[in-house]
Design a protein around this motif. Structure first.
Motif, PDB file in Angstrom:
ATOM      1  N   ALA A   1      12.310  97.020 106.703  1.00 52.42           N
ATOM      2  CA  ALA A   1      11.608  96.965 107.836  1.00 52.42           C
ATOM      3  C   ALA A   1      12.069  98.566 108.666  1.00 52.42           C
ATOM      4  CB  ALA A   1      12.830  96.332 108.137  1.00 52.42           C
ATOM      5  N   ALA A   2      12.907  99.354 107.232  1.00 52.08           N
ATOM      6  CA  ALA A   2      13.351 100.961 107.905  1.00 52.08           C
ATOM      7  C   ALA A   2      12.024 101.566 107.813  1.00 52.08           C
ATOM      8  CB  ALA A   2      14.444 101.086 106.916  1.00 52.08           C
ATOM      9  N   MET A   3      11.394 101.444 106.796  1.00 55.01           N
ATOM     10  CA  MET A   3      10.237 101.960 107.258  1.00 55.01           C
ATOM     11  C   MET A   3       8.486 102.426 108.304  1.00 55.01           C
ATOM     12  SD  MET A   3       9.114 101.613 102.535  1.00 55.01           S
ATOM     13  CE  MET A   3      10.301 102.270 101.336  1.00 55.01           C
ATOM     14  N   MET A   4       9.379 101.229 108.645  1.00 51.60           N
ATOM     15  CA  MET A   4       8.727 100.516 109.575  1.00 51.60           C
ATOM     16  C   MET A   4       8.248 101.873 111.306  1.00 51.60           C
ATOM     17  SD  MET A   4       9.234  96.743 110.309  1.00 51.60           S
ATOM     18  CE  MET A   4       8.629  95.654 109.237  1.00 51.60           C
ATOM     19  N   SER A   5       9.428 102.872 111.324  1.00 50.84           N
ATOM     20  CA  SER A   5       9.721 103.492 112.099  1.00 50.84           C
ATOM     21  C   SER A   5      10.323 104.741 111.532  1.00 50.84           C
ATOM     22  CB  SER A   5      11.075 103.117 113.002  1.00 50.84           C
ATOM     23  OG  SER A   5      11.660 104.209 113.628  1.00 50.84           O
TER      24      SER A   5
ATOM     25  N   SER B   1      17.131 106.011 115.269  1.00 51.74           N
ATOM     26  CA  SER B   1      17.223 104.395 115.679  1.00 51.74           C
ATOM     27  C   SER B   1      16.549 103.114 116.039  1.00 51.74           C
ATOM     28  CB  SER B   1      17.500 104.644 117.151  1.00 51.74           C
ATOM     29  OG  SER B   1      16.175 105.166 117.954  1.00 51.74           O
ATOM     30  N   GLY B   2      15.253 103.683 115.493  1.00 50.35           N
ATOM     31  CA  GLY B   2      14.403 102.245 115.035  1.00 50.35           C
ATOM     32  C   GLY B   2      14.986 101.858 114.303  1.00 50.35           C
TER      33      GLY B   2
ATOM     34  N   ALA C   1       6.236 106.021 116.424  1.00 48.60           N
ATOM     35  CA  ALA C   1       7.966 105.278 116.288  1.00 48.60           C
ATOM     36  C   ALA C   1       7.837 104.159 115.380  1.00 48.60           C
ATOM     37  CB  ALA C   1       8.460 105.740 117.285  1.00 48.60           C
ATOM     38  N   TYR C   2       6.733 103.339 115.225  1.00 49.32           N
ATOM     39  CA  TYR C   2       6.332 102.262 114.881  1.00 49.32           C
ATOM     40  C   TYR C   2       5.346 102.889 113.942  1.00 49.32           C
ATOM     41  CZ  TYR C   2       4.497  97.831 113.683  1.00 49.32           C
ATOM     42  OH  TYR C   2       3.986  96.555 113.090  1.00 49.32           O
TER      43      TYR C   2
END
Length: 317
Positions: free
Chosen positions: A228-232, A236-237, A49-50
């Motif tokens: 940051a949205a692309m990190m998950s 929810s992440g 997920a990360y």
């Protein structure tokens, strides 16, 4: 006919052996689960997920290429919807701030609009400032600076049209179709426009510098939210990662060119004591330049240069 004792014994033996086979099957199934590493695979899915920086920066470049090569129609539609949703979130945040008397509450709730437009695949000017040039830097096929300027221009027009649409709607709502003076929320919108145009102009060059730096800091935070949205890989992440930097920019009063596309036209319609040229010269255009510098310099180019085009490792003597 009654069953003999031997039949009972044989039946009991069969039942017992069947239970034993079932129990053995359960054990063998558990062994197979462990052997096949099914449980570690579940844990691995959670870890996936990360995404590591090198992975999500690759996604940044891919996204930039996709947006640069997008059709004119799709670019305008997505930009229009992004401007409208963000404008509605700004109206919501101002309403909450006025009704509660607490700016922090408004800032805490404002990111809902940003999260929605991101998850729906719409485009803000602040985001394409950061992502689209990466396709040119990476020499992707068909990517050039004229294409970048085309994308930026189309997204600006679409964002502006969407934000002004919501500004007109909100002005109608806050004045009962321009038949009554604006209510408390409408008055607040008017004073925001005055303070963030004439207020900067009163300080001359120092005001212009302050405006520019606020634009830089804004898109430093906003583009960090985009990345940051692309990190998950989970909704929810993505939402949690986006929420934090967007909250920071809004509460700190940094200048966001698309939010201002709503605030200032709405302020003019609601009796703000400033002109359209005041808005353009002493807010929108310097803010756009600041947003460009902040997003591309402190987020896009920085991450690209250190995580995608990593320098050679230092040799140890």
């Amino acid at each position: 006919m009654q069953a003999s004792s031997g039949d009972h014994v044989r039946r009991a033996g069969c039942e017992e052996s069947g239970h034993a086979r079932w129990h053995a099957g359960c054990i063998s199934g558990a062994d197979a689960l462990i052997r096949n590493r099914a449980i570690p695979r579940v844990q691995q899915e959670f870890r996936m997920a990360y995404l590591a920086p090198v992975e999500f920066v690759t996604k940044m470049v891919d996204a930039g290429e996709s947006k640069l090569l997008m059709s004119t129609r799709d670019t305008l539609i997505r930009a229009y919807m992004a401007g409208a949703i963000l404008a509605l979130a700004a109206a919501f945040a101002v309403t909450v701030t006025v009704n509660t008397g607490n700016p922090l509450v408004g800032a805490l709730l404002f990111p809902v609009g940003f999260c929605l437009l991101y998850l729906l695949g719409f485009d803000l000017l602040t985001g394409v400032f950061t992502l689209v040039p990466l396709a040119v830097l990476d020499k992707r096929p068909g990517a050039n600076w004229s294409g970048v300027m085309r994308n930026w221009s189309l997204v600006f027009v679409g964002n502006f049209a969407g934000a002004v649409t919501v500004a007109v709607f909100m002005a109608i709502i806050l004045t009962f179709g321009f038949t009554e003076p604006p209510n408390a929320v409408g008055q607040k919108l008017g004073t925001i426009g005055e303070g963030r145009t004439l207020g900067y102009a009163a300080h001359g060059a120092a005001g212009m510098l302050t405006l520019f730096i606020r634009g830089v800091m804004c898109n430093w935070m906003v583009s960090t939210g985009v990345v940051a949205a692309m990190m998950s890989t989970t909704v929810s992440g993505k939402v949690i990662a986006m929420w934090m930097p967007i909250l920071v920019f809004f509460y700190m009063g940094f200048e966001h060119s698309i939010v201002n596309m709503f605030l200032f036209p709405a302020g003019l319609m609601l009796g703000g004591q400033f002109t359209f040229m005041d808005y353009m010269l002493w807010n929108e255009l310097p803010t756009v330049v600041g947003n460009l510098v902040g997003g591309l310099t402190f987020v896009g180019a920085t991450l690209y240069s250190t995580h995608y085009k990593t320098a050679p490792r230092r040799a140890i003597a």
